[in-house]
Design a protein around this motif. Structure first.
Motif, mmCIF file in Angstrom:
data_model
loop_
_atom_site.group_PDB
_atom_site.id
_atom_site.type_symbol
_atom_site.label_atom_id
_atom_site.label_comp_id
_atom_site.label_asym_id
_atom_site.label_seq_id
_atom_site.Cartn_x
_atom_site.Cartn_y
_atom_site.Cartn_z
ATOM 1 N N SER A 128 -0.215 -10.504 31.639
ATOM 2 C CA SER A 128 0.487 -9.750 32.675
ATOM 3 C C SER A 128 -0.503 -9.269 33.737
ATOM 4 O O SER A 128 -1.704 -9.149 33.492
ATOM 5 C CB SER A 128 1.205 -8.544 32.065
ATOM 6 N N GLU A 129 0.033 -8.972 34.891
ATOM 7 C CA GLU A 129 -0.801 -8.451 35.979
ATOM 8 C C GLU A 129 -1.464 -7.138 35.560
ATOM 9 O O GLU A 129 -2.631 -6.898 35.867
ATOM 10 C CB GLU A 129 0.055 -8.248 37.234
ATOM 11 N N GLU A 130 -0.732 -6.312 34.841
ATOM 12 C CA GLU A 130 -1.271 -5.031 34.373
ATOM 13 C C GLU A 130 -2.480 -5.237 33.453
ATOM 14 O O GLU A 130 -3.487 -4.529 33.565
ATOM 15 C CB GLU A 130 -0.181 -4.247 33.632
ATOM 16 N N SER A 131 -2.385 -6.204 32.556
ATOM 17 C CA SER A 131 -3.507 -6.483 31.645
ATOM 18 C C SER A 131 -4.743 -6.949 32.405
ATOM 19 O O SER A 131 -5.865 -6.538 32.107
ATOM 20 C CB SER A 131 -3.113 -7.534 30.614
ATOM 21 N N ASP A 147 -2.327 -9.744 26.935
ATOM 22 C CA ASP A 147 -1.297 -10.669 27.397
ATOM 23 C C ASP A 147 -1.679 -11.091 28.811
ATOM 24 O O ASP A 147 -2.682 -10.644 29.349
ATOM 25 C CB ASP A 147 0.103 -10.043 27.352
#
Length: 125
Positions: free
Chosen positions: A77-80, A75
């Motif tokens: 997202s910043e985490e991804s 996705d």
């Protein structure tokens, strides 16, 4: 300092791409892209360059994973993205030869013709 953005003519793209450690492309994973196959993916793999791309577009994720040909963002997202950045920092390298072999297996004209012929033979009986 390691990112170069430049304008290029179509015939200049392969040479400029050959300087890349990775190639990034992101395609909006919408309904119309569920069964698409980005031409750029085959071209990039054909040069043995690992990609950073997103899932949800045709079978790009499966191809990248099967041939160990780069990283797939699940996705946006910043985490991804942090996970991918960490992977780039810690992954020793990708095999150019394996990526090219994967491109030949998946994207070669010869294999495509054989696949279409098999399907045609099945439906024309």
């Amino acid at each position: 300092e390691n990112l170069i953005i430049t304008k290029a003519k179509r015939n200049e793209v392969p040479v400029l791409l050959s300087f890349s450690s990775y190639s990034l492309f992101f395609i909006k994973p919408c309904y119309s892209k569920l069964s698409s196959s980005p031409t750029k993916h085959g071209e990039i793999m054909g040069m043995g360059i690992p990609v950073v791309t997103n899932s949800g577009v045709g079978d790009v994720k499966e191809i990248v994973l099967k041939y160990n040909a780069g990283f797939v963002v699940e996705d946006f997202s910043e985490e991804s993205f942090k996970k991918i950045i960490e992977g780039i920092k810690t992954t020793p390298s990708f095999s150019k030869e394996n990526i090219i072999a994967g491109a030949r297996e998946i994207y070669s004209l010869e294999n495509a013709v054989q696949s279409y012929k098999k399907i045609y033979d099945l439906i024309s009986r």
